[in-house]
Design a protein around this motif. Sequence first.
Motif, PDB file in Angstrom:
ATOM      1  N   LEU A  84       0.823  -1.201   0.000  1.00 28.62           N
ATOM      2  CA  LEU A  84       0.000   0.000   0.000  1.00 28.62           C
ATOM      3  C   LEU A  84       0.864   1.260   0.000  1.00 28.62           C
ATOM      4  O   LEU A  84       2.008   1.238   0.443  1.00 28.62           O
ATOM      5  CB  LEU A  84      -0.904   0.012   1.233  1.00 28.62           C
ATOM      6  N   ILE A  85       0.297   2.346  -0.502  1.00 33.29           N
ATOM      7  CA  ILE A  85       0.929   3.664  -0.373  1.00 33.29           C
ATOM      8  C   ILE A  85       0.164   4.367   0.738  1.00 33.29           C
ATOM      9  O   ILE A  85      -0.881   4.987   0.507  1.00 33.29           O
ATOM     10  CB  ILE A  85       0.877   4.452  -1.688  1.00 33.29           C
ATOM     11  N   ASP A  86       0.659   4.238   1.960  1.00 30.46           N
ATOM     12  CA  ASP A  86      -0.183   4.560   3.110  1.00 30.46           C
ATOM     13  C   ASP A  86      -0.309   6.036   3.424  1.00 30.46           C
ATOM     14  O   ASP A  86      -1.076   6.408   4.319  1.00 30.46           O
ATOM     15  CB  ASP A  86       0.272   3.779   4.342  1.00 30.46           C
ATOM     16  N   PHE A  87       0.392   6.909   2.675  1.00 33.36           N
ATOM     17  CA  PHE A  87       0.203   8.342   2.899  1.00 33.36           C
ATOM     18  C   PHE A  87      -0.864   8.911   1.958  1.00 33.36           C
ATOM     19  O   PHE A  87      -1.092  10.129   1.933  1.00 33.36           O
ATOM     20  CB  PHE A  87       1.521   9.119   2.741  1.00 33.36           C
ATOM     21  N   LEU A  88      -1.527   8.039   1.212  1.00 40.20           N
ATOM     22  CA  LEU A  88      -2.663   8.430   0.372  1.00 40.20           C
ATOM     23  C   LEU A  88      -3.969   8.034   1.046  1.00 40.20           C
ATOM     24  O   LEU A  88      -3.998   7.148   1.907  1.00 40.20           O
ATOM     25  CB  LEU A  88      -2.590   7.742  -0.995  1.00 40.20           C
ATOM     26  N   THR A  89      -5.053   8.666   0.650  1.00 40.64           N
ATOM     27  CA  THR A  89      -6.376   8.173   1.026  1.00 40.64           C
ATOM     28  C   THR A  89      -6.701   6.976   0.128  1.00 40.64           C
ATOM     29  O   THR A  89      -6.069   6.789  -0.925  1.00 40.64           O
ATOM     30  CB  THR A  89      -7.454   9.242   0.833  1.00 40.64           C
ATOM     31  N   PRO A  90      -7.676   6.153   0.500  1.00 44.44           N
ATOM     32  CA  PRO A  90      -8.054   5.060  -0.397  1.00 44.44           C
ATOM     33  C   PRO A  90      -8.446   5.553  -1.783  1.00 44.44           C
ATOM     34  O   PRO A  90      -8.092   4.930  -2.794  1.00 44.44           O
ATOM     35  CB  PRO A  90      -9.233   4.405   0.330  1.00 44.44           C
ATOM     36  N   GLU A  91      -9.194   6.654  -1.828  1.00 40.38           N
ATOM     37  CA  GLU A  91      -9.608   7.198  -3.127  1.00 40.38           C
ATOM     38  C   GLU A  91      -8.394   7.545  -3.983  1.00 40.38           C
ATOM     39  O   GLU A  91      -8.350   7.225  -5.187  1.00 40.38           O
ATOM     40  CB  GLU A  91     -10.487   8.442  -2.932  1.00 40.38           C
ATOM     41  N   GLU A  92      -7.407   8.196  -3.383  1.00 43.03           N
ATOM     42  CA  GLU A  92      -6.196   8.560  -4.126  1.00 43.03           C
ATOM     43  C   GLU A  92      -5.431   7.320  -4.561  1.00 43.03           C
ATOM     44  O   GLU A  92      -4.900   7.267  -5.681  1.00 43.03           O
ATOM     45  CB  GLU A  92      -5.312   9.453  -3.252  1.00 43.03           C
ATOM     46  N   TYR A  93      -5.397   6.328  -3.691  1.00 45.69           N
ATOM     47  CA  TYR A  93      -4.671   5.098  -4.009  1.00 45.69           C
ATOM     48  C   TYR A  93      -5.344   4.347  -5.156  1.00 45.69           C
ATOM     49  O   TYR A  93      -4.675   3.908  -6.100  1.00 45.69           O
ATOM     50  CB  TYR A  93      -4.598   4.218  -2.760  1.00 45.69           C
ATOM     51  N   PHE A  94      -6.658   4.235  -5.116  1.00 45.60           N
ATOM     52  CA  PHE A  94      -7.368   3.545  -6.196  1.00 45.60           C
ATOM     53  C   PHE A  94      -7.213   4.305  -7.516  1.00 45.60           C
ATOM     54  O   PHE A  94      -7.057   3.688  -8.573  1.00 45.60           O
ATOM     55  CB  PHE A  94      -8.846   3.375  -5.845  1.00 45.60           C
ATOM     56  N   ASP A  95      -7.259   5.631  -7.453  1.00 46.22           N
ATOM     57  CA  ASP A  95      -7.044   6.423  -8.669  1.00 46.22           C
ATOM     58  C   ASP A  95      -5.645   6.191  -9.225  1.00 46.22           C
ATOM     59  O   ASP A  95      -5.457   6.088 -10.443  1.00 46.22           O
ATOM     60  CB  ASP A  95      -7.238   7.920  -8.375  1.00 46.22           C
ATOM     61  N   PHE A  96      -4.659   6.102  -8.336  1.00 46.20           N
ATOM     62  CA  PHE A  96      -3.278   5.840  -8.775  1.00 46.20           C
ATOM     63  C   PHE A  96      -3.177   4.476  -9.449  1.00 46.20           C
ATOM     64  O   PHE A  96      -2.584   4.346 -10.529  1.00 46.20           O
ATOM     65  CB  PHE A  96      -2.335   5.912  -7.569  1.00 46.20           C
ATOM     66  N   ILE A  97      -3.764   3.460  -8.821  1.00 47.62           N
ATOM     67  CA  ILE A  97      -3.752   2.118  -9.412  1.00 47.62           C
ATOM     68  C   ILE A  97      -4.433   2.142 -10.778  1.00 47.62           C
ATOM     69  O   ILE A  97      -3.974   1.514 -11.746  1.00 47.62           O
ATOM     70  CB  ILE A  97      -4.444   1.097  -8.490  1.00 47.62           C
ATOM     71  N   GLY A  98      -5.536   2.872 -10.867  1.00 47.24           N
ATOM     72  CA  GLY A  98      -6.240   2.985 -12.138  1.00 47.24           C
ATOM     73  C   GLY A  98      -5.388   3.628 -13.216  1.00 47.24           C
ATOM     74  O   GLY A  98      -5.324   3.140 -14.353  1.00 47.24           O
ATOM     75  N   LYS A  99      -4.700   4.705 -12.876  1.00 45.95           N
ATOM     76  CA  LYS A  99      -3.855   5.392 -13.857  1.00 45.95           C
ATOM     77  C   LYS A  99      -2.713   4.503 -14.333  1.00 45.95           C
ATOM     78  O   LYS A  99      -2.384   4.488 -15.518  1.00 45.95           O
ATOM     79  CB  LYS A  99      -3.308   6.693 -13.252  1.00 45.95           C
ATOM     80  N   VAL A 100      -2.106   3.777 -13.412  1.00 45.52           N
ATOM     81  CA  VAL A 100      -1.024   2.860 -13.779  1.00 45.52           C
ATOM     82  C   VAL A 100      -1.519   1.829 -14.788  1.00 45.52           C
ATOM     83  O   VAL A 100      -0.767   1.386 -15.671  1.00 45.52           O
ATOM     84  CB  VAL A 100      -0.464   2.168 -12.520  1.00 45.52           C
ATOM     85  N   ASN A 101      -2.794   1.464 -14.676  1.00 42.50           N
ATOM     86  CA  ASN A 101      -3.378   0.443 -15.545  1.00 42.50           C
ATOM     87  C   ASN A 101      -4.230   1.041 -16.670  1.00 42.50           C
ATOM     88  O   ASN A 101      -5.055   0.331 -17.262  1.00 42.50           O
ATOM     89  CB  ASN A 101      -4.208  -0.523 -14.707  1.00 42.50           C
ATOM     90  N   ASN A 102      -4.009   2.330 -16.952  1.00 44.19           N
ATOM     91  CA  ASN A 102      -4.684   3.014 -18.070  1.00 44.19           C
ATOM     92  C   ASN A 102      -6.208   2.977 -17.956  1.00 44.19           C
ATOM     93  O   ASN A 102      -6.917   2.877 -18.973  1.00 44.19           O
ATOM     94  CB  ASN A 102      -4.247   2.403 -19.410  1.00 44.19           C
TER      95      ASN A 102
END
Length: 232
Positions: A84-102
């Motif tokens: 996990l990237i624990d200094f993010l909120t879940p929303e930010e983390y899911f958005d990051f995962i989404g961007k990495v996966n286009n």
Amino acid sequence: MIRLEQLKKAFGEKIAVDISQFTVNEGDILGLVGNNGAGKTTLFRLILDLLKADEGQVTIEDINPATSEEWKQWTGAYIDDSFLIDFLTPEEYFDFIGKVNNMTKEQVNERLETFHQFMADEILGQKKLIRDYSAGNKQKIGIIATLLNEPKLVILDEPFNFLDPSSQIILKRLLQNYNHEHGATILISSHNLQHTIDISTRIALLEHGHILKDLANTEGSAEKELEDYFNV
């Protein structure tokens, strides 16, 4: 899907993994069981190229993870909260995962809807960082992120840890449905023998780095043999 050949890993004098040959077939839900120190997590880390083998190799769809990044496009994994990237909120983390996966923001939000029951109104909209969540909710965040882009290979180490009984039941149904709907290959390890029997189509018993048994598990057919082994 996954082939292990002459795979060995030791830490000093301790043999962590020693598997001459083993194949995980496409579409398997493979449950990996064994006592503490059996080598389950080490094996997952070798498959994911997080550890280097002393000997032998892993191939995923005929790709060596140590020499190619291609397999990462369709693999999702959660081993522990270091993922996990624990200094993010879940929303930010899911958005990051989404961007990495286009994935677009809309696609991410649509996927998150499918986890609504699993999240139990405890993940989104809490206005806090991942590091401030309970161990159980961190576990949920990691599992959701793993499945977010619908990978065809899923690896989860002790996914039932820290979850309350209701969430454990929901997760079992979620993983079974995911396997049926996507034809995904799923590898899980768990100390919870009953949960593993409930969801796995096949079970590998690992002890001292060796696979001692490779059991078909049609309608829980492996239960008696496993109970006898562990003296349940």
